[in-house]
Scaffold this motif. Sequence first.
Motif: not given
Length: 250
Positions: A117-122, A184-198
């Motif tokens: 989680f520290r690395m996925v956004a960068p 996962m969704l809480r910690r890796s969702h952001n405006d640059i790489a957002p999650w879309v839920i279906i």
Amino acid sequence: MDDYKEILRALQIELVKLQRHFIACEHRILVIVEGRDAAGKDGVIKRLVQHLSPRETRVVALGKPSARDEATWYFQRYVPYFPASGEFVIFNRSWYNRAGVERVMGFCSEEEYQRFFRMVAPFEQMLIDSGIQLRKYFLDIDKSEQQQRFLAREQDPLANWKISPIDREAQVNWANYSQARNEMLRRSHNDIAPWVIIRANNKKAARINLIKSLLSSLDYEGKDEALLKADSKIIQRYKPEMLDTGFLAD
């Protein structure tokens, strides 16, 4: 959906338009399809690529990490599969295995999990900065629907190969998978790489709306905007309140 075939065909024509455009413009598109076991990832990917050029389209579904994979930087095994100019790549599961099945089944340590989680956004920021157009989708189903799909697979001689030992643990570990998904969704969702839920209890509606969402999020020549309006009851950009409203299955 009575008009499913007609809508799907129209959307697949749009996908061909998209491919023609990104080949000409040398764009790179990377789509991640994650979700619950039996949520319909294979089915939606099949419809996405069905009429696209196999030379510029690749589906990546990596197996169990090798001993060498486990001895390298976690993200390293995914890098060779990234799109070159003019390519469209779909990951059927991805580096988010670490936040899902590896977390639930104990295949990674707590330190490895937190490091992810520290690395996925960068990491994803670097992909986007390099020019890759990244899209992330999560297919969600409820527990009873998952059980019915597992039973159907077991009884179908053409589909029972899909059942793995880990799949057989999905119902037992339902609550743990829900917790891992939420984190996962809480910690890796952001405006640059957002999650879309279906919401994928209805397979056909899930396929149609994911394709609409993908097409509407990308620029290409000749886009039929009127065709691409997705159903907000089926697909939405992730929001924390989804956990309270029932949009995400408990």
